[in-house]
Structures are given as structure tokens and as C-alpha cells.
Write an enzyme that holds these catalytic residues in place. Structure first.
Site, PDB file in Angstrom:
ATOM      1  CG  ASP A  26      -1.925   1.072   1.222  1.00 48.71           C
ATOM      2  OD1 ASP A  26      -2.250   1.564   0.125  1.00 48.71           O
ATOM      3  OD2 ASP A  26      -2.413   1.461   2.299  1.00 48.71           O
ATOM      4  NE  ARG A  30      -1.299   6.656   1.038  1.00 53.01           N
ATOM      5  CZ  ARG A  30      -1.545   5.795   2.002  1.00 53.01           C
ATOM      6  NH1 ARG A  30      -1.393   6.155   3.263  1.00 53.01           N
ATOM      7  NH2 ARG A  30      -1.926   4.565   1.720  1.00 53.01           N
ATOM      8  CB  THR A  72     -12.898  -8.379  -4.897  1.00 54.40           C
ATOM      9  OG1 THR A  72     -12.798  -8.211  -3.472  1.00 54.40           O
ATOM     10  CG2 THR A  72     -12.543  -9.809  -5.237  1.00 54.40           C
ATOM     11  CG  ASN A  74      -7.631  -2.550  -5.723  1.00 59.29           C
ATOM     12  OD1 ASN A  74      -6.699  -3.310  -5.491  1.00 59.29           O
ATOM     13  ND2 ASN A  74      -7.935  -1.552  -4.898  1.00 59.29           N
ATOM     14  CD1 TRP A  75     -12.740  -5.903  -9.575  1.00 61.42           C
ATOM     15  CD2 TRP A  75     -11.890  -5.305 -11.551  1.00 61.42           C
ATOM     16  NE1 TRP A  75     -12.079  -6.991 -10.100  1.00 61.42           N
ATOM     17  CE2 TRP A  75     -11.551  -6.644 -11.318  1.00 61.42           C
ATOM     18  CE3 TRP A  75     -11.464  -4.707 -12.736  1.00 61.42           C
ATOM     19  CZ2 TRP A  75     -10.800  -7.406 -12.204  1.00 61.42           C
ATOM     20  CZ3 TRP A  75     -10.721  -5.452 -13.639  1.00 61.42           C
ATOM     21  CH2 TRP A  75     -10.399  -6.788 -13.370  1.00 61.42           C
ATOM     22  NE  ARG A  77      -7.314   1.554  -6.183  1.00 60.47           N
ATOM     23  CZ  ARG A  77      -6.197   1.803  -5.538  1.00 60.47           C
ATOM     24  NH1 ARG A  77      -5.146   2.250  -6.184  1.00 60.47           N
ATOM     25  NH2 ARG A  77      -6.105   1.614  -4.233  1.00 60.47           N
ATOM     26  CB  SER A 202      -7.691  -3.531   3.059  1.00 62.24           C
ATOM     27  OG  SER A 202      -7.448  -2.339   3.735  1.00 62.24           O
TER      28      SER A 202
END
Ligand code: FPP
Length: 253
Positions: A26, A30, A72, A74-75, A77, A202
Site C-alpha cells: 500500500d 501517495r 476485488t 480495486n475495480w 478505481r 482491507s
């Protein structure tokens, strides 16, 4: 060794190192933002760092390294970012396979693979096949992975066995659930590392992390190097893992 076993840790130069390690990669976004770069540059730097992590873990004697590459969730985004990530996965496994081979790293994937784009599925199939005889360490890439989805799938597989009369509901055990996860032969991680300061799982390895030690670092993923990994292992070596029982010192007294 099954997933539900209490893992024995290796001892490398006096340092107790986990047999099975999980890493939530992660902080790429940033990292890029701090440098006024696009997010894709952060993911690229993150991929370079994954290569370094593989090398360092292999040298430390870790046997199973599971990394969270795409969830699952992250789609959701932006389409462009998802597309760039998929292209990066394909590029990474083609470009770095010789180095992974040199390090004796077998590559496996965990997640809802069938729902990934064709090009990624092909890369996965080729990557798994060509590395299957490598012995030193397994890199498990969690792709389109969700811990809840994994448990849901396991429950469905078991429910079908009940429906067809192969088993009775009373036959369902924890072990049966473990055996129906994506990769039941991979031991539960003794340690999960999360860079970039967030203190949550997460949806990563929810079933398998029941007794995992957690270690959080403030470093963003692309900056998480050998020194931070060593700090994590040093701290892990000092932890007293009781699995709901007593510590070894308490048992002696
Ligand atoms: C989370 O950071 C990271 C991801 C969703 C992608 C992880 C992918 C890589 C490290 C690329 C390489 C992987 C492989 C398998 C080649 P974020 O983008 O959410 O960071 P942020 O929270 O700072 O925005």
C-alpha cells in the site's frame, strides 16, 4: 504443512523469520503524489520494489510470500488506472521471470482469476507453468482477491457437496473450510506487514490471518526496503505467539 498448522519459523543467522509472510503493498499513490508524478509511476515503483522484496525474502529463508496486488474492490478505481495496473502485471511477470528463476521463485496466483482480462489470465497460466518446479520460495500474488469472496467460494463448494448428498451439514469442520480456500497447501501467514501506516487488513487473507502477527510501517510501499523488512522480522522474533493458550514461560512455571 496445512494452512491451519501452527507454523514453525526458520532461524536465519539467529533471526526468527516467518515461513509464510503476507504483505499489503500500500502507498504507491501517495509515493507518486509526493513526487508530483502520476499514480501509474507509483505502481511502477511498487512493482520494482516487489522484485526487491522477493529477493530479500528468498535470502532470509521465507518460504511463502503472499502479496496483495489487486483486490476485488480495486475495480472501482478509474478505468485508466485499472488498465495500467493490468498492463503492469503482464509486463512484470514477463520482464522479471529470468530474475525470479535465478532466485528459485515459484509464482502462484490466488483470487478470482477467471474474471481477469484474457491477457492477464494468459500471463498467469504461463507464469505458473514455467515456474512450477522452482523450490526456494513461492511468491503468491493475490489478484482480484477478496478474503470475503474466498470464504464465500469455500462455503459454496461445501454447500454443493451437502446438496449432492456427499456430506452432511454436521460433517463441516474448520479444516474443511481451510481445505476449500484458494490455495489450501500454503501455510497461514505468521506475519502480515502493511506499509504506509494504515492499520487494517482491507479484506486480505481474512480466514488465514486468524493468528497472524501484524506489523505496520510508516514507509510507503515503494520505499519499504531491506532495512524495514529486517525491522519487521526483529520485532516479530520478539513476539510471544500463544494461539489462545499460554506462553511457553507460563507453561513451564
Ligand atoms: C495500493 O496502493 C496498491 C495497489 C492497489 C496496487 C499494488 C500493485 C503493485 C505494487 C504493482 C506491482 C504488482 C505486481 C504484482 C507486478 P495505492 O495505490 O492504493 O496507494 P495510495 O493508498 O497511496 O493511493
Amino acid at each position: 504443512m496445512s494452512r491451519s498448522d501452527k507454523n514453525k519459523s526458520y532461524d536465519t543467522n539467529g533471526l526468527k523469520v516467518p515461513v509464510s509472510l503476507g504483505v499489503i503493498m500500500d502507498g504507491n499513490g501517495r509515493w507518486a503524489k509526493k513526487r508530483f508524478l502520476p499514480r501509474s509511476a507509483g505502481h511502477r515503483a511498487g512493482a520494482e520494489n516487489l522484485k526487491e522484496l522477493c529477493r530479500n525474502c528468498g535470502r532470509y529463508g521465507v518460504k511463502y510470500l503472499t502479496v496483495y496486488a489487486f483486490s476485488t474492490e480495486n475495480w472501482s478505481r478509474p478505468e485508466d488506472e485499472v488498465h495500467q495496473l493490468m498492463e503492469l502485471f503482464v509486463e512484470f511477470f514477463n520482464k522479471y521471470d529470468p530474475e525470479l528463476e535465478e532466485e528459485g521463485i515459484r509464482v502462484r496466483f490466488s483470487g478470482d482469476i477467471d474474471a481477469l482480462p484474457e491477457k492477464v489470465r494468459q500471463t498467469i497460466a504461463i507464469g505458473e507453468e514455467r515456474s512450477k518446479n522452482r523450490q526456494k520460495m513461492q511468491l503468491i500474488v493475490a489478484m482480484n482477491y477478496g478474503g470475503r469472496r474466498e470464504i464465500e467460494n469455500a462455503a459454496r463448494k461445501i454447500a454443493l457437496k451437502v446438496k449432492s448428498g456427499q456430506i452432511e451439514p454436521e460433517d463441516i469442520t474448520e479444516k474443511m473450510l481451510s481445505d476449500n480456500m484458494y490455495l489450501p497447501d500454503v501455510p497461514d501467514p505468521e506475519l502480515i506487514i502493511r506499509p504506509s501506516g494504515e492499520m487494517r487488513l482491507s479484506n486480505f487473507l481474512l480466514w488465514e490471518s486468524a493468528y497472524s502477527e501484524l506489523w505496520v510501517s510508516d514507509a510507503l510501499w515503494p520505499d519499504f526496503g531491506y532495512e524495514e523488512l529486517t525491522n519487521a522480522f526483529r520485532d516479530y522474533a520478539r513476539r510471544d505467539r500463544r494461539f489462545g493458550g499460554l506462553s511457553s514461560k507460563e507453561e513451564e512455571s
